[in-house]
Design a protein around this motif. Sequence first.
Motif, PDB file in Angstrom:
ATOM      1  N   UNK A   1       0.823  -1.206   0.000  1.00  0.00           N
ATOM      2  CA  UNK A   1       0.000   0.000   0.000  1.00  0.00           C
ATOM      3  C   UNK A   1       0.858   1.258   0.000  1.00  0.00           C
ATOM      4  N   UNK A   2       1.980   1.218   0.669  1.00  0.00           N
ATOM      5  CA  UNK A   2       2.883   2.373   0.624  1.00  0.00           C
ATOM      6  C   UNK A   2       3.410   2.599  -0.788  1.00  0.00           C
ATOM      7  N   UNK A   3       3.800   1.517  -1.446  1.00  0.00           N
ATOM      8  CA  UNK A   3       4.304   1.671  -2.815  1.00  0.00           C
ATOM      9  C   UNK A   3       3.219   2.204  -3.744  1.00  0.00           C
ATOM     10  N   UNK A   4       2.009   1.672  -3.643  1.00  0.00           N
ATOM     11  CA  UNK A   4       0.925   2.148  -4.485  1.00  0.00           C
ATOM     12  C   UNK A   4       0.600   3.610  -4.199  1.00  0.00           C
ATOM     13  N   UNK A   5       0.736   4.030  -2.953  1.00  0.00           N
ATOM     14  CA  UNK A   5       0.532   5.443  -2.613  1.00  0.00           C
ATOM     15  C   UNK A   5       1.597   6.321  -3.278  1.00  0.00           C
ATOM     16  N   UNK A   6       2.847   5.857  -3.281  1.00  0.00           N
ATOM     17  CA  UNK A   6       3.919   6.607  -3.948  1.00  0.00           C
ATOM     18  C   UNK A   6       3.662   6.683  -5.452  1.00  0.00           C
ATOM     19  N   UNK A   7       3.230   5.573  -6.051  1.00  0.00           N
ATOM     20  CA  UNK A   7       2.931   5.579  -7.480  1.00  0.00           C
ATOM     21  C   UNK A   7       1.795   6.543  -7.811  1.00  0.00           C
ATOM     22  N   UNK A   8       0.769   6.579  -6.961  1.00  0.00           N
ATOM     23  CA  UNK A   8      -0.355   7.469  -7.207  1.00  0.00           C
ATOM     24  C   UNK A   8       0.064   8.931  -7.141  1.00  0.00           C
ATOM     25  N   UNK A   9       0.841   9.292  -6.119  1.00  0.00           N
ATOM     26  CA  UNK A   9       1.307  10.677  -6.020  1.00  0.00           C
ATOM     27  C   UNK A   9       2.205  11.049  -7.194  1.00  0.00           C
ATOM     28  N   UNK A  10       3.076  10.138  -7.597  1.00  0.00           N
ATOM     29  CA  UNK A  10       3.974  10.414  -8.724  1.00  0.00           C
ATOM     30  C   UNK A  10       3.184  10.596 -10.019  1.00  0.00           C
ATOM     31  N   UNK A  11       2.176   9.737 -10.239  1.00  0.00           N
ATOM     32  CA  UNK A  11       1.372   9.853 -11.456  1.00  0.00           C
ATOM     33  C   UNK A  11       0.590  11.163 -11.474  1.00  0.00           C
ATOM     34  N   UNK A  12       0.027  11.567 -10.332  1.00  0.00           N
ATOM     35  CA  UNK A  12      -0.701  12.844 -10.269  1.00  0.00           C
ATOM     36  C   UNK A  12       0.242  14.020 -10.528  1.00  0.00           C
ATOM     37  N   UNK A  13       1.446  13.962  -9.958  1.00  0.00           N
ATOM     38  CA  UNK A  13       2.415  15.039 -10.167  1.00  0.00           C
ATOM     39  C   UNK A  13       2.796  15.157 -11.642  1.00  0.00           C
ATOM     40  N   UNK A  14       3.177  14.034 -12.254  1.00  0.00           N
ATOM     41  CA  UNK A  14       3.621  14.074 -13.655  1.00  0.00           C
ATOM     42  C   UNK A  14       2.464  14.445 -14.575  1.00  0.00           C
ATOM     43  N   UNK A  15       1.299  13.824 -14.378  1.00  0.00           N
ATOM     44  CA  UNK A  15       0.173  14.122 -15.247  1.00  0.00           C
ATOM     45  C   UNK A  15      -0.317  15.552 -15.124  1.00  0.00           C
ATOM     46  N   UNK A  16      -0.409  16.053 -13.898  1.00  0.00           N
ATOM     47  CA  UNK A  16      -0.881  17.417 -13.705  1.00  0.00           C
ATOM     48  C   UNK A  16       0.055  18.459 -14.273  1.00  0.00           C
ATOM     49  N   UNK A  17       1.337  18.343 -13.984  1.00  0.00           N
ATOM     50  CA  UNK A  17       2.285  19.347 -14.472  1.00  0.00           C
ATOM     51  C   UNK A  17       2.500  19.234 -15.982  1.00  0.00           C
ATOM     52  N   UNK A  18       2.425  18.027 -16.534  1.00  0.00           N
ATOM     53  CA  UNK A  18       2.531  17.888 -17.988  1.00  0.00           C
ATOM     54  C   UNK A  18       1.358  18.546 -18.677  1.00  0.00           C
ATOM     55  N   UNK A  19       0.164  18.342 -18.147  1.00  0.00           N
ATOM     56  CA  UNK A  19      -1.020  18.977 -18.740  1.00  0.00           C
ATOM     57  C   UNK A  19      -0.929  20.496 -18.651  1.00  0.00           C
TER      58      UNK A  19
ATOM     59  N   UNK B   1      13.805  13.050  -7.803  1.00  0.00           N
ATOM     60  CA  UNK B   1      13.607  13.819  -6.572  1.00  0.00           C
ATOM     61  C   UNK B   1      12.404  13.306  -5.792  1.00  0.00           C
ATOM     62  N   UNK B   2      11.224  13.368  -6.422  1.00  0.00           N
ATOM     63  CA  UNK B   2       9.986  13.066  -5.690  1.00  0.00           C
ATOM     64  C   UNK B   2       9.899  11.596  -5.286  1.00  0.00           C
ATOM     65  N   UNK B   3      10.001  10.696  -6.261  1.00  0.00           N
ATOM     66  CA  UNK B   3       9.848   9.268  -5.954  1.00  0.00           C
ATOM     67  C   UNK B   3      10.931   8.743  -5.020  1.00  0.00           C
TER      68      UNK B   3
END
Length: 381
Positions: A234-252, A319-321
Amino acid sequence: MTEEQQDVAFNRRKTDQQPPLIDAFNARNASLIILASLAGIFFIDWAQSVLLPLIVAVFISYALDPLLSPFDKIHIPRPISAAVMVTVLLAIMVSASIPLQREAIAMLDKVPVAISKFQRTAARAPATEAGIIEKAQEAAKQIEDSTSEKKVRTPGVTLVRVVEKPFNVQEFLMGGASAVLVMVSQSLSALLLVYFLLAVGKLYRRKVIRISGPSFERMRKAAQIMDDFHHQVRRFLFVMLLSAIFVGGFTWLAFWFMGVEQAGLWGVLAGVASAIPYLGPILIFIGTGVTAFIQFGTLDMAFLVAGVSLVITSIQGNVLTPWLTSHLSSLNPVAIFVGLLFWGWIWGPVGLIIATPLLMVIKSLCDHVTNLRPLGELLGK
């Protein structure tokens, strides 16, 4: 002789009685370990069609299991709540893919125009001096022509010309269709496994604890190991979710500010690709560069857009991950990198995604089992 001198003498005799490290090394045990490791690697590769959907389904069920707690509190049967959860998840994925599909079709419609534009640009480009590779190829062709002219035909010997087999489009499509069929079947298998794992709830957890008995201490340790597995995943999946939101949001946001078309589509693709270490950012870098060249028609904008996507994914990957992973797991960077190489070699892109949670689970198991603690020490910080 004093008591301190007696202790020193006793420790010295004890040390002298211990065999040297070379003598303690057992070549037969080392050979068995090597053979067992090779057999395990062969089995993992051979059983990919079964193991890969199973592991992916286990990780997804770990992530969705806390969402079923409200259903459990109102005493809804697990099979019904699991079916509702899987149905809602599929509905969200399908509803989100409809607008993305339209943007993808709009982007693909521009590919022929971009190819013709690139061909016209290349045709108008001034001729440049041949490089080293072109000159080497020309020299090799001249040598081959000169040697072929000097060949003497031997009487009674028929010259044979080797003709390369032409490219068969049908065979290429059939090979790609078989790969797509395997991927779809594995995805459906993983989805069904997710449903069954959610439906049974904590059945297998109770069975593992019961099997580890009969002593209470062994059962308690088994429960701790299972709980640790859940927390690590669950910790790993939480890190993946935050990373995906960061990359997707800033890319958009960055692509919308620069006027790139289908910015939302690229934001989603970048967020999903961020889950694949190393390979995902490279694919997004190439794809965004090609898309920018298709839209703007200049290499400057293509490199600028691709560079922005590379900067965002580099911040996420460097940095983030790592910062989040260092706070939520006890793995060292070398172990993570070696694990990515191994599982990526065995199972491809999906292996890159599940490599880190697998290492976290293995590290947790090694920390609780006495005989495996040396391996856990190698994986830890």
